[in-house]
Write a protein that holds these residues in place. Sequence first.
Motif, PDB file in Angstrom:
ATOM      1  N   ASP A 221     -25.431   2.942 -40.510  1.00  0.00           N
ATOM      2  CA  ASP A 221     -26.727   2.650 -39.911  1.00  0.00           C
ATOM      3  C   ASP A 221     -27.055   1.163 -39.921  1.00  0.00           C
ATOM      4  O   ASP A 221     -27.723   0.654 -39.017  1.00  0.00           O
ATOM      5  CB  ASP A 221     -27.818   3.416 -40.669  1.00  0.00           C
ATOM      6  CG  ASP A 221     -27.630   4.922 -40.575  1.00  0.00           C
ATOM      7  OD1 ASP A 221     -27.558   5.437 -39.446  1.00  0.00           O
ATOM      8  OD2 ASP A 221     -27.547   5.578 -41.637  1.00  0.00           O
ATOM      9  N   TRP A 222     -26.621   0.474 -40.986  1.00  0.00           N
ATOM     10  CA  TRP A 222     -26.909  -0.953 -41.128  1.00  0.00           C
ATOM     11  C   TRP A 222     -25.682  -1.675 -41.671  1.00  0.00           C
ATOM     12  O   TRP A 222     -24.853  -1.084 -42.362  1.00  0.00           O
ATOM     13  CB  TRP A 222     -28.093  -1.191 -42.082  1.00  0.00           C
ATOM     14  CG  TRP A 222     -29.390  -0.661 -41.574  1.00  0.00           C
ATOM     15  CD1 TRP A 222     -30.002   0.507 -41.921  1.00  0.00           C
ATOM     16  CD2 TRP A 222     -30.228  -1.275 -40.595  1.00  0.00           C
ATOM     17  NE1 TRP A 222     -31.177   0.680 -41.226  1.00  0.00           N
ATOM     18  CE2 TRP A 222     -31.342  -0.411 -40.410  1.00  0.00           C
ATOM     19  CE3 TRP A 222     -30.162  -2.458 -39.860  1.00  0.00           C
ATOM     20  CZ2 TRP A 222     -32.367  -0.695 -39.513  1.00  0.00           C
ATOM     21  CZ3 TRP A 222     -31.193  -2.754 -38.969  1.00  0.00           C
ATOM     22  CH2 TRP A 222     -32.271  -1.885 -38.808  1.00  0.00           C
ATOM     23  N   SER A 223     -25.591  -2.961 -41.370  1.00  0.00           N
ATOM     24  CA  SER A 223     -24.493  -3.786 -41.867  1.00  0.00           C
ATOM     25  C   SER A 223     -25.049  -5.135 -42.330  1.00  0.00           C
ATOM     26  O   SER A 223     -25.999  -5.660 -41.730  1.00  0.00           O
ATOM     27  CB  SER A 223     -23.455  -4.014 -40.758  1.00  0.00           C
ATOM     28  OG  SER A 223     -22.404  -4.845 -41.224  1.00  0.00           O
TER      29      SER A 223
ATOM     30  N   ARG B 141     -24.788   3.584 -44.857  1.00  0.00           N
ATOM     31  CA  ARG B 141     -25.275   4.779 -44.169  1.00  0.00           C
ATOM     32  C   ARG B 141     -26.417   5.364 -44.994  1.00  0.00           C
ATOM     33  O   ARG B 141     -26.292   5.568 -46.201  1.00  0.00           O
ATOM     34  CB  ARG B 141     -24.161   5.809 -44.020  1.00  0.00           C
ATOM     35  CG  ARG B 141     -24.541   7.008 -43.141  1.00  0.00           C
ATOM     36  CD  ARG B 141     -23.372   7.972 -43.018  1.00  0.00           C
ATOM     37  NE  ARG B 141     -22.183   7.322 -42.514  1.00  0.00           N
ATOM     38  CZ  ARG B 141     -21.959   7.026 -41.232  1.00  0.00           C
ATOM     39  NH1 ARG B 141     -22.880   7.339 -40.325  1.00  0.00           N
ATOM     40  NH2 ARG B 141     -20.851   6.415 -40.861  1.00  0.00           N
TER      41      ARG B 141
ATOM     42  N   ARG C   9     -21.882   3.117 -34.223  1.00  0.00           N
ATOM     43  CA  ARG C   9     -22.675   3.798 -35.239  1.00  0.00           C
ATOM     44  C   ARG C   9     -21.818   4.596 -36.223  1.00  0.00           C
ATOM     45  O   ARG C   9     -22.319   5.022 -37.266  1.00  0.00           O
ATOM     46  CB  ARG C   9     -23.703   4.710 -34.561  1.00  0.00           C
ATOM     47  CG  ARG C   9     -24.788   3.964 -33.790  1.00  0.00           C
ATOM     48  CD  ARG C   9     -25.524   2.946 -34.663  1.00  0.00           C
ATOM     49  NE  ARG C   9     -26.281   3.578 -35.718  1.00  0.00           N
ATOM     50  CZ  ARG C   9     -27.547   3.979 -35.582  1.00  0.00           C
ATOM     51  NH1 ARG C   9     -28.173   3.794 -34.436  1.00  0.00           N
ATOM     52  NH2 ARG C   9     -28.183   4.542 -36.581  1.00  0.00           N
TER      53      ARG C   9
ATOM     54  N   ASP D  91     -28.046  -5.984 -39.743  1.00  0.00           N
ATOM     55  CA  ASP D  91     -27.783  -5.789 -38.320  1.00  0.00           C
ATOM     56  C   ASP D  91     -27.379  -4.347 -38.075  1.00  0.00           C
ATOM     57  O   ASP D  91     -26.822  -3.676 -38.962  1.00  0.00           O
ATOM     58  CB  ASP D  91     -26.654  -6.719 -37.845  1.00  0.00           C
ATOM     59  CG  ASP D  91     -27.031  -8.183 -37.927  1.00  0.00           C
ATOM     60  OD1 ASP D  91     -28.029  -8.570 -37.301  1.00  0.00           O
ATOM     61  OD2 ASP D  91     -26.330  -8.934 -38.636  1.00  0.00           O
ATOM     62  N   ARG D  92     -27.633  -3.888 -36.869  1.00  0.00           N
ATOM     63  CA  ARG D  92     -27.167  -2.569 -36.462  1.00  0.00           C
ATOM     64  C   ARG D  92     -25.704  -2.678 -36.021  1.00  0.00           C
ATOM     65  O   ARG D  92     -25.387  -3.483 -35.129  1.00  0.00           O
ATOM     66  CB  ARG D  92     -27.995  -2.032 -35.301  1.00  0.00           C
ATOM     67  CG  ARG D  92     -29.408  -1.625 -35.670  1.00  0.00           C
ATOM     68  CD  ARG D  92     -29.415  -0.315 -36.421  1.00  0.00           C
ATOM     69  NE  ARG D  92     -30.754   0.267 -36.485  1.00  0.00           N
ATOM     70  CZ  ARG D  92     -31.057   1.355 -37.161  1.00  0.00           C
ATOM     71  NH1 ARG D  92     -30.107   1.986 -37.835  1.00  0.00           N
ATOM     72  NH2 ARG D  92     -32.290   1.822 -37.179  1.00  0.00           N
TER      73      ARG D  92
ATOM     74  N   ASN E 186     -36.958   1.787 -44.695  1.00  0.00           N
ATOM     75  CA  ASN E 186     -36.984   0.844 -43.582  1.00  0.00           C
ATOM     76  C   ASN E 186     -36.133  -0.385 -43.908  1.00  0.00           C
ATOM     77  O   ASN E 186     -35.675  -0.549 -45.050  1.00  0.00           O
ATOM     78  CB  ASN E 186     -38.419   0.449 -43.229  1.00  0.00           C
ATOM     79  CG  ASN E 186     -39.138  -0.220 -44.388  1.00  0.00           C
ATOM     80  OD1 ASN E 186     -38.529  -0.852 -45.249  1.00  0.00           O
ATOM     81  ND2 ASN E 186     -40.456  -0.085 -44.404  1.00  0.00           N
ATOM     82  N   PRO E 187     -35.865  -1.256 -42.940  1.00  0.00           N
ATOM     83  CA  PRO E 187     -35.005  -2.417 -43.182  1.00  0.00           C
ATOM     84  C   PRO E 187     -35.490  -3.314 -44.317  1.00  0.00           C
ATOM     85  O   PRO E 187     -34.679  -3.850 -45.080  1.00  0.00           O
ATOM     86  CB  PRO E 187     -35.044  -3.155 -41.830  1.00  0.00           C
ATOM     87  CG  PRO E 187     -35.325  -2.093 -40.836  1.00  0.00           C
ATOM     88  CD  PRO E 187     -36.249  -1.131 -41.518  1.00  0.00           C
TER      89      PRO E 187
ATOM     90  N   ASN F 239     -21.133  -2.034 -44.890  1.00  0.00           N
ATOM     91  CA  ASN F 239     -21.671  -1.050 -43.961  1.00  0.00           C
ATOM     92  C   ASN F 239     -22.386   0.046 -44.745  1.00  0.00           C
ATOM     93  O   ASN F 239     -21.818   0.636 -45.668  1.00  0.00           O
ATOM     94  CB  ASN F 239     -20.557  -0.448 -43.113  1.00  0.00           C
ATOM     95  CG  ASN F 239     -19.966  -1.459 -42.146  1.00  0.00           C
ATOM     96  OD1 ASN F 239     -20.630  -2.421 -41.767  1.00  0.00           O
ATOM     97  ND2 ASN F 239     -18.716  -1.259 -41.756  1.00  0.00           N
TER      98      ASN F 239
ATOM     99  N   ARG G  10     -22.410  -2.147 -33.925  1.00  0.00           N
ATOM    100  CA  ARG G  10     -22.246  -1.740 -32.528  1.00  0.00           C
ATOM    101  C   ARG G  10     -21.735  -0.301 -32.447  1.00  0.00           C
ATOM    102  O   ARG G  10     -22.103   0.458 -31.559  1.00  0.00           O
ATOM    103  CB  ARG G  10     -21.289  -2.688 -31.817  1.00  0.00           C
ATOM    104  CG  ARG G  10     -21.847  -4.093 -31.637  1.00  0.00           C
ATOM    105  CD  ARG G  10     -20.899  -4.962 -30.834  1.00  0.00           C
ATOM    106  NE  ARG G  10     -21.443  -6.295 -30.631  1.00  0.00           N
ATOM    107  CZ  ARG G  10     -20.817  -7.264 -29.975  1.00  0.00           C
ATOM    108  NH1 ARG G  10     -19.613  -7.039 -29.451  1.00  0.00           N
ATOM    109  NH2 ARG G  10     -21.380  -8.455 -29.839  1.00  0.00           N
TER     110      ARG G  10
END
Length: 368
Positions: free
Chosen positions: A46-48, A94, A42, A37-38, A2-3, A92, A40
Amino acid sequence: MNPEALAAAILAVLTPIAASLRPDEELGLTVSDVVLDRPRNRDHGDWSSNIAMRLAKKLGSNPRELAQRIADDLASVDGISSVEVAGPGFINIRLEAGAAGALAKTIVDAGAAYGTNDSQAGVSVNVEFVSANPTGPLHIAHTRWAALGDSIVRLLLASGAHAVREYYINDAGAQMERFAQSVLAAAKGEPTPEGGYPGEYITELAQRVLAAHPGLLELPEDEQLVVARDQAYEYQLAEIKNSLERFNVPFDVWFSERTLHAASEDGGPSLVDQAVDRLRAQGHVFDDEGAVWVRTTDFTDDKDRVIRRSNGEYTYFAADAAYYLNKSDRGFAHKIYLLGADHHGYVHRLKALAGAAGDDPEKDIEVL
């Protein structure tokens, strides 16, 4: 993953890198410093995170070079499929396909407890919302505050706070008299009085009132109004409660405005009477030309407010003051008001009232 777990992994990688760049400086980084952050697109992952760009200057490093060092170490963390550096230093990330499945399993295993925390433990919050006058049915605009107010309370409860949903029933004042006159006129087959409430629902209420009180129209006029008001009010409030229950928004407290004006159990002064004295004791009440005022301009209000007119009658502000103080008396240190757009003028007024009551207008009250 999770985040929160991902942020912790980034911090674990970043900490030794920061120590190598600034061995004599304690940065005191925490998981909350790592913002995710997600993307814009994909395709970018998955996250940045922009953590490298935020810390590069403090660490005396080039943002992109710092991002690359973080990315290289982060790529070996379990649950992460790949890490790339983009632009001036965005990282970034994944996740492995199984990471999403693991999170889904965590959610299912936790059930209703998933996402709960104790960040607001010990905090007591009163959230007042909807509070439509009991003189008519709820309409579509009320659903906005019903949904938002209920969501705010759910979040507070999930975070460990003591929070209640409260509905303030405006069942005192001139609108209730106009409501009674409208119902009684419909019962007599007469036109809606000037300033009254028209509509089919008034006709239906009148029919129900007549069915419950067959001899209504044989009573003296003043008694007719009392019966029409109280019986129609009971029916209309029940319909409001039913609408909210069907919308899945339960209220913990239904607070009647009438209780603010009623004498205390021992026959003493009402809560409104007491409110004036309590605000005066705080030093923000003054008398001018026979009227009693609250110096709300001490708290950025655009003008001072009359709380009792020179003829002895209280203003609506008096009920607002008594109601606010009553919430404090019931143990609510924080109050959230969700008001209709036509009540925007109340924002400064209520915040000033909090200040006049000895509270912090920037902390103890929030008006949406």
